[in-house]
Design a protein around this motif. Structure first.
Motif, PDB file in Angstrom:
ATOM      1  N   SER A 181       0.830  -1.208   0.000  1.00 32.87           N
ATOM      2  CA  SER A 181       0.000   0.000   0.000  1.00 32.87           C
ATOM      3  C   SER A 181       0.865   1.259   0.000  1.00 32.87           C
ATOM      4  N   SER A 182       2.018   1.204   0.683  1.00 33.03           N
ATOM      5  CA  SER A 182       2.925   2.363   0.684  1.00 33.03           C
ATOM      6  C   SER A 182       3.470   2.632  -0.714  1.00 33.03           C
ATOM      7  N   ALA A 183       3.807   1.564  -1.427  1.00 35.22           N
ATOM      8  CA  ALA A 183       4.302   1.724  -2.795  1.00 35.22           C
ATOM      9  C   ALA A 183       3.202   2.236  -3.717  1.00 35.22           C
ATOM     10  N   ILE A 184       2.003   1.693  -3.569  1.00 31.26           N
ATOM     11  CA  ILE A 184       0.884   2.119  -4.416  1.00 31.26           C
ATOM     12  C   ILE A 184       0.536   3.586  -4.159  1.00 31.26           C
ATOM     13  N   LYS A 185       0.514   3.988  -2.892  1.00 31.44           N
ATOM     14  CA  LYS A 185       0.213   5.390  -2.552  1.00 31.44           C
ATOM     15  C   LYS A 185       1.271   6.318  -3.144  1.00 31.44           C
ATOM     16  N   ALA A 186       2.543   5.907  -3.053  1.00 36.03           N
ATOM     17  CA  ALA A 186       3.610   6.721  -3.631  1.00 36.03           C
ATOM     18  C   ALA A 186       3.459   6.804  -5.150  1.00 36.03           C
ATOM     19  N   GLN A 187       3.074   5.699  -5.765  1.00 33.19           N
ATOM     20  CA  GLN A 187       2.839   5.682  -7.210  1.00 33.19           C
ATOM     21  C   GLN A 187       1.702   6.617  -7.594  1.00 33.19           C
ATOM     22  N   GLN A 188       0.642   6.614  -6.826  1.00 30.88           N
ATOM     23  CA  GLN A 188      -0.493   7.498  -7.087  1.00 30.88           C
ATOM     24  C   GLN A 188      -0.114   8.969  -6.941  1.00 30.88           C
ATOM     25  N   ASP A 189       0.873   9.224  -6.080  1.00 31.34           N
ATOM     26  CA  ASP A 189       1.332  10.597  -5.870  1.00 31.34           C
ATOM     27  C   ASP A 189       2.391  11.020  -6.888  1.00 31.34           C
ATOM     28  N   GLY A 190       2.663  10.148  -7.858  1.00 24.57           N
ATOM     29  CA  GLY A 190       3.571  10.502  -8.945  1.00 24.57           C
ATOM     30  C   GLY A 190       5.012  10.109  -8.750  1.00 24.57           C
ATOM     31  N   ALA A 191       5.300   9.171  -7.846  1.00 30.49           N
ATOM     32  CA  ALA A 191       6.698   8.820  -7.564  1.00 30.49           C
ATOM     33  C   ALA A 191       7.326   7.945  -8.639  1.00 30.49           C
ATOM     34  N   GLY A 192       6.535   7.231  -9.427  1.00 36.89           N
ATOM     35  CA  GLY A 192       7.096   6.388 -10.484  1.00 36.89           C
ATOM     36  C   GLY A 192       7.767   5.128  -9.978  1.00 36.89           C
ATOM     37  N   ILE A 193       7.263   4.546  -8.900  1.00 40.00           N
ATOM     38  CA  ILE A 193       7.846   3.315  -8.349  1.00 40.00           C
ATOM     39  C   ILE A 193       7.791   2.184  -9.363  1.00 40.00           C
ATOM     40  N   ALA A 194       6.701   2.122 -10.137  1.00 44.58           N
ATOM     41  CA  ALA A 194       6.516   1.039 -11.107  1.00 44.58           C
ATOM     42  C   ALA A 194       7.550   1.066 -12.221  1.00 44.58           C
ATOM     43  N   ASP A 195       8.211   2.199 -12.410  1.00 47.26           N
ATOM     44  CA  ASP A 195       9.214   2.315 -13.477  1.00 47.26           C
ATOM     45  C   ASP A 195      10.581   1.791 -13.052  1.00 47.26           C
ATOM     46  N   LEU A 196      10.749   1.539 -11.751  1.00 47.03           N
ATOM     47  CA  LEU A 196      12.031   1.051 -11.258  1.00 47.03           C
ATOM     48  C   LEU A 196      12.196  -0.439 -11.540  1.00 47.03           C
ATOM     49  N   ALA A 197      13.443  -0.902 -11.537  1.00 41.99           N
ATOM     50  CA  ALA A 197      13.702  -2.335 -11.642  1.00 41.99           C
ATOM     51  C   ALA A 197      13.093  -3.041 -10.439  1.00 41.99           C
ATOM     52  N   THR A 198      12.723  -4.304 -10.618  1.00 46.13           N
ATOM     53  CA  THR A 198      12.061  -5.066  -9.555  1.00 46.13           C
ATOM     54  C   THR A 198      12.842  -5.018  -8.254  1.00 46.13           C
TER      55      THR A 198
END
Length: 503
Positions: A363-380
């Motif tokens: 949920s912390s990663a998803i919230k950061a992604q929703q706020d524009g952090a681009g976590i999903a663009d990082l390597a696994t």
């Protein structure tokens, strides 16, 4: 090396062949294992889903059946470890590095990049992502471990059989397990363990490298990963030298302290209310949809079927390949508990901790992604560190996480050398240090070769290929256990009736 059996030499030869093959012809190794992995996933995906769910059902049946009262040991035996230490040891051995590696990466990947069926980036994708994460890391995973651990503990501590996979099949095959057939079964179990643990060590080395790359100028490449594997190999061999009651016990407790500390810190610093809302909502959906998710194969959708092969089938193969190692280790530390107590603890406690873990970091990663952090663009391997970077004390959490990966790395490898030593010295509970050292070197070499031959994809390919043959042995173990339990229960009832009649 006086205690070693032919299983040691045969498996060592096979493992060394794999190491040399991967070193000399890495692309060929990747192609061959990739072809095997594709064939198994496409043609036997249904088989994995059926047997794994069957294992869970069998475990639940054993908990509520009269067999649950039977003790894993003699009537007077008491557990060697208290609950806290017992949970810490089985949890560290059973999940370890994987929790840190996938804690943020899997939920964010399902949500933002590749949801099972929902449209990515939607609220439906969040619900679906968390449900399938729970599926992959919850009761099904621990049901696989519990089967092997239960069977081994029952035959070892109640009937005095050697702590070997082959010895658990004597109710079916009799004395044939003392000959070539039994040796072949033990070789399959040992080799599956080597590949399973090597895969996990490869993930660990990759994530430590990913963390260093994210936090420092150090680049992410095979050379750095090789140095990491070499350093950790020395450390876990030192731990292996100290023995089960010192090295593994202390490391397991350290792991739990670090893991719980990191979990609590992320829970407090992260989006706490959002985390609890996500956990409450998705755990209910998971329990509601568990039957359908357990059997979901999507035969009429090529895209959805590919997702299942890449994720669910991969995870079931991973847990099966780890089950000889984790099962033997859990059995070793579970003497004196009843079947009901054992299965309830192994199935429920680690699963619950895993659900909280993924809810918090996911949920912390998803919230950061929703706020524009681009976590999903990082390597696994960098997703967890990218998530920490979006919250206060991010650097501290990254340091704790890397330390935790290292201690999990050491614990898993240390535990595996102990188990491999047992399996190749006729079930000895105190395998020679030199035997453990040999298996330590082989595990690390295999991890390095798999990373060299194709990175994370090669790790997954090798895993699914090695797990397949052992899955058939697991089915036989269930049949053998049930046959032995029926005879045991009948003998107990007969003795009780004789006591009543004599009174």
């Amino acid at each position: 090396m006086k205690k070693v059996t032919s299983v040691f030499w045969v498996t060592l030869a096979i493992a060394m062949f794999g190491v040399v093959w991967g070193s000399v012809a890495p692309k060929n190794l990747q192609e061959i294992t990739g072809s095997i992995q594709t064939f198994i996933s496409v043609h036997f995906g249904w088989y994995y889903l059926l047997i794994v769910t069957g294992f869970v059902i069998f475990c639940l049946y054993m908990i509520f059946s009269p067999y649950g009262k039977i003790k894993l040991g003699k009537p007077e035996d008491k557990p060697d470890y208290n609950y806290a230490t017992w949970f810490a040891m089985l949890f560290s051995a059973g999940m370890g590095i994987g929790l840190v590696f996938w804690g943020a990466a899997e939920p964010i990947y399902f949500y933002a990049t590749n949801a099972p069926t929902a449209e990515t980036g939607t609220p439906e994708a969040i619900d679906e992502a968390m449900q399938f994460v729970y599926l992959h890391w919850g009761i099904h995973a621990w049901g696989i471990y519990a089967i092997v651990a239960l069977v081994l503990a029952y035959f070892k501590f109640r009937h005095g059989a050697p702590a070997l996979i082959s010895s658990t099949l004597k109710p079916i095959f009799g004395d044939k397990m003392d000959g070539p057939l039994g040796k072949a079964i033990d070789v399959i179990a040992v080799f599956a363990t080597i590949v399973g643990v090597a895969t996990t060590l490869g993930f660990g080395a990759s994530q430590i490298n990913g963390g260093l790359t994210y936090l420092t100028p150090i680049s992410e490449n095979f050379g750095v990963q090789l140095i990491i594997i070499a350093i950790v190999t020395v450390l876990f061999m030192i731990s292996a030298y100290t023995g089960l009651s010192k090295g593994i016990k202390y490391l397991s407790n350290t792991n739990m302290i670090l893991a719980l500390g990191l979990l609590v810190l992320m829970f407090i610093i992260g989006p706490t209310l959002y985390t609890m809302n996500i956990f409450t909502d998705t755990i209910g959906a998971y329990l509601q949809n568990l039957p359908s998710m357990s059997f979901r194969l999507a035969p009429n959708s090529e895209e959805n079927r590919q997702w299942i092969n890449s994720w669910t089938v991969f995870y079931w193969a991973w847990w099966i390949s780890w089950s000889p190692f984790v099962g033997i280790f859990i059995a070793r530390v579970s003497k004196g508990r009843t079947i009901r107590e054992f299965l309830s603890g192994v199935l429920l406690v680690p699963s619950a901790v895993g659900f909280l873990w993924f809810s918090t970091f996911g949920s912390s990663a998803i919230k950061a992604q929703q706020d524009g952090a681009g976590i999903a663009d990082l390597a696994t391997e960098q997703a967890m560190f990218g998530t920490f970077d979006q919250y206060p004390l991010g650097l501290l959490m990254s340091i704790i996480a890397m330390t935790l990966i290292g201690t999990f790395f050491i614990t898993s490898a240390d535990s595996a050398t102990f188990v491999l030593g047992m399996q190749t010295t006729n079930g000895s509970l105190t395998p020679p240090t030199m035997v453990k050292f040999v298996w330590g070197i082989i595990q690390s070499s295999m991890a390095a070769v798999l990373l060299y031959s194709g990175g994370l994809q090669a790790l997954q390919n090798a895993l699914i290929s090695a797990a397949f043959p052992f899955s058939f042995i697991m089915i036989l173990m269930v049949v053998s256990l049930y046959k032995a339990l029926r005879a045991d229960k009948a003998a107990i009832e007969r003795d009780q009736n004789q006591e009543k009649n004599s009174a």
